[in-house]
Scaffold this active site. Structure first.
Site, PDB file in Angstrom:
ATOM      1  N   LYS A 112       0.833  -1.216   0.000  1.00 20.38           N
ATOM      2  CA  LYS A 112       0.000   0.000   0.000  1.00 20.38           C
ATOM      3  C   LYS A 112       0.858   1.253   0.000  1.00 20.38           C
ATOM      4  CE  LYS A 112      -4.420  -1.631   1.078  1.00 20.38           C
ATOM      5  NZ  LYS A 112      -5.545  -1.773   1.964  1.00 20.38           N
ATOM      6  N   LYS A 191      -4.286 -11.349  -6.748  1.00 22.06           N
ATOM      7  CA  LYS A 191      -5.639 -11.547  -6.196  1.00 22.06           C
ATOM      8  C   LYS A 191      -6.663 -10.522  -6.693  1.00 22.06           C
ATOM      9  CE  LYS A 191      -5.169  -8.692  -2.124  1.00 22.06           C
ATOM     10  NZ  LYS A 191      -5.481  -8.367  -0.783  1.00 22.06           N
ATOM     11  N   LYS A 194     -10.289  -4.935  -4.273  1.00 20.85           N
ATOM     12  CA  LYS A 194     -11.132  -3.741  -4.364  1.00 20.85           C
ATOM     13  C   LYS A 194     -10.344  -2.553  -4.892  1.00 20.85           C
ATOM     14  CE  LYS A 194     -12.741  -5.060   0.014  1.00 20.85           C
ATOM     15  NZ  LYS A 194     -12.612  -4.675   1.402  1.00 20.85           N
TER      16      LYS A 194
HETATM   17  P1  TYM Z   1     -10.658  -7.038   3.274  1.00 23.97           P
HETATM   18  O1  TYM Z   1     -11.741  -6.067   3.525  1.00 23.97           O
HETATM   19  O2  TYM Z   1      -9.580  -6.661   2.314  1.00 23.97           O
HETATM   20  O3  TYM Z   1     -11.259  -8.404   2.763  1.00 23.97           O
HETATM   21  C1  TYM Z   1     -12.320  -9.021   3.465  1.00 23.97           C
HETATM   22  C2  TYM Z   1     -12.129 -10.517   3.497  1.00 23.97           C
HETATM   23  O4  TYM Z   1     -12.131 -11.052   2.170  1.00 23.97           O
HETATM   24  C3  TYM Z   1     -10.954 -11.800   1.939  1.00 23.97           C
HETATM   25  N1  TYM Z   1     -10.525 -11.572   0.556  1.00 23.97           N
HETATM   26  C4  TYM Z   1     -10.236 -12.545  -0.314  1.00 23.97           C
HETATM   27  N2  TYM Z   1     -10.280 -13.878  -0.198  1.00 23.97           N
HETATM   28  C5  TYM Z   1      -9.952 -14.616  -1.300  1.00 23.97           C
HETATM   29  N3  TYM Z   1      -9.579 -14.071  -2.482  1.00 23.97           N
HETATM   30  C6  TYM Z   1      -9.528 -12.728  -2.642  1.00 23.97           C
HETATM   31  N4  TYM Z   1      -9.181 -12.198  -3.812  1.00 23.97           N
HETATM   32  C7  TYM Z   1      -9.876 -11.899  -1.525  1.00 23.97           C
HETATM   33  N5  TYM Z   1      -9.963 -10.559  -1.342  1.00 23.97           N
HETATM   34  C8  TYM Z   1     -10.366 -10.386  -0.066  1.00 23.97           C
HETATM   35  C9  TYM Z   1      -9.927 -11.231   2.918  1.00 23.97           C
HETATM   36  O5  TYM Z   1      -8.903 -12.157   3.181  1.00 23.97           O
HETATM   37  C10 TYM Z   1     -10.785 -10.957   4.121  1.00 23.97           C
HETATM   38  O6  TYM Z   1     -10.990 -12.126   4.867  1.00 23.97           O
HETATM   39  N6  TYM Z   1      -7.733  -6.565   7.284  1.00 23.97           N
HETATM   40  C11 TYM Z   1      -8.957  -7.153   6.785  1.00 23.97           C
HETATM   41  C12 TYM Z   1     -10.204  -6.766   7.548  1.00 23.97           C
HETATM   42  C13 TYM Z   1     -10.141  -6.978   9.017  1.00 23.97           C
HETATM   43  C14 TYM Z   1     -10.288  -8.213   9.690  1.00 23.97           C
HETATM   44  C15 TYM Z   1     -10.217  -7.901  11.078  1.00 23.97           C
HETATM   45  C16 TYM Z   1     -10.450  -9.525   9.258  1.00 23.97           C
HETATM   46  C17 TYM Z   1      -9.990  -6.008   9.960  1.00 23.97           C
HETATM   47  N7  TYM Z   1     -10.044  -6.566  11.212  1.00 23.97           N
HETATM   48  C18 TYM Z   1     -10.308  -8.904  12.048  1.00 23.97           C
HETATM   49  C19 TYM Z   1     -10.552 -10.516  10.241  1.00 23.97           C
HETATM   50  C20 TYM Z   1     -10.474 -10.209  11.613  1.00 23.97           C
HETATM   51  C21 TYM Z   1      -9.147  -6.721   5.344  1.00 23.97           C
HETATM   52  O7  TYM Z   1      -8.663  -5.705   4.917  1.00 23.97           O
HETATM   53  O8  TYM Z   1     -10.008  -7.510   4.646  1.00 23.97           O
END
Ligand code: TYM
Length: 329
Positions: A112, A191, A194
């Protein structure tokens, strides 16, 4: 007592099929057997440039998608991170034992920083806030996609270090992955994300014509230059999406058809489009119904925050106590 599960999604950009198959679909399954807490992590979304007027709307839309996907507020807790202030309080306490070197080595921080050409303290502290989200509820398991594994390792390290320094308070959470743990973007360049161009991901709410307009030109296994060249579905975003979205029968058809060149990429994409619509069509419909009733959805989130806070305050009291922070008398 049922084991506790915690997870969250950032309300940035459109939630796509990577999020759904990597995390959300598993959340729905888990709510029947675990004590589940699912969060919309709006404060994480503040770590990169964002538009304040859009953040609130995205938070609501994420909540509508949670419920539309099958998360039932009677079975699990659904809430917004910023509504429970103990998350940021615990972040501060954990930051006192977090290693700067370890935070600087986080892949997401490096990516990032490069992507945005600059950095800030919140982006560096992001994994500490994420650890706080999880540890605050003493969650035993965290269902996420593979890209979050490094953050989960850091969470376990922090729990261990804290318990060693101050006494046993936190649980070390395990990571729960699914077969959709790494959905690849439609350009076959890493991957689905967003923060990448819209045509490389399929939003959960994309209607069938938009899904097809994105799938048709999608890049497949580069080995399939001609229709007669065999391919490997593991090296193809369409193959990997089938593994997450399709029935075993269709998956067998894809594996056999692709590796023997019996089917072409267009056949494979057409079947995927049908399977995606079968699953996402009803979700999309419920989603638009819920978006038309924002007050009801905010009320669900308020109730969720009240229930989450009840757990969070008791854990934060324990933390304060062992860390020598006296609560007011
Ligand atoms: P975020 O918002 O980027 O993504 C949400 C969830 O979706 C999964 N994910 C994917 N899985 C498979 N293939 C992909 N291309 C893909 N893109 C996204 C992510 O692994 C995630 O599970 N840091 C985290 C959010 C967070 C969180 C937490 C998660 C904040 N606090 C506590 C678990 C527990 C994030 O940015 O996810």
């Amino acid at each position: 007592m049922r084991k506790r599960v915690f997870s969250g999604i950032q309300p940035t950009g459109q939630l796509h099929l990577g999020v759904y198959y990597g995390a959300m679909k598993n959340w729905v399954r888990l709510q029947d057997t675990y004590d589940c807490i699912y969060c919309i992590v709006d404060q994480h979304a503040q770590t990169v440039e964002y538009d304040p007027t859009v953040l609130q709307q995205r938070t609501l839309e994420a909540a509508c998608l949670y419920i539309a996907s099958g998360l039932d507020p009677q079975k699990c807790i659904l809430f917004v991170q910023s509504h429970v202030k103990e998350h940021t309080e615990l972040t501060w306490y954990l930051s006192t034992i977090a290693s700067l070197g370890q935070l600087e080595r986080m892949t997401q921080f490096k990516d990032k920083t490069e992507q945005h050409g600059s950095s800030n303290l919140a982006l560096l502290a992001y994994p500490v806030l994420m650890a706080a989200d999880i540890l605050l509820y003493k969650a035993a398991a965290v269902p996420v996609g593979e890209d979050q594994s490094q953050h989960l390792e850091l969470t376990r390290d922090l729990a261990q270090r804290f318990n060693h320094r101050f006494g046993q308070v936190f649980v070390e959470p395990e990571t729960l992955l699914t077969r959709g743990k790494r959905i690849i973007g439609l350009d076959n360049q890493g991957k689905m994300s967003k923060s990448k161009p819209e045509h490389t991901s399929i939003a959960m709410v994309d209607p069938p014509d938009v899904v097809w307009a994105k799938l048709r030109p999608a890049v497949t296994d580069p080995a399939r230059k001609r229709r007669t060249d065999p391919g490997d579905p593991n090296k193809c975003p369409i193959g990997l999406l089938h593994f997450a979205a399709s029935s075993q029968q269709d998956i067998d058809w894809v594996i056999k058809g692709c590796t023997t060149a019996e089917i072409g990429c267009i056949d494979c994409k057409k079947q995927l489009a049908v399977n995606i619509e079968a699953e996402m069509g009803p979700i999309r419909e419920r989603y638009s119904e819920l978006c038309a009733r924002p007050d009801e959805v905010w009320a669900v989130l308020k109730d969720g925050a009240d229930r989450a806070r009840a757990v969070a305050t008791s854990v934060i009291d324990e933390v304060r106590d062992v860390m020598g922070i006296k609560s007011p008398v």
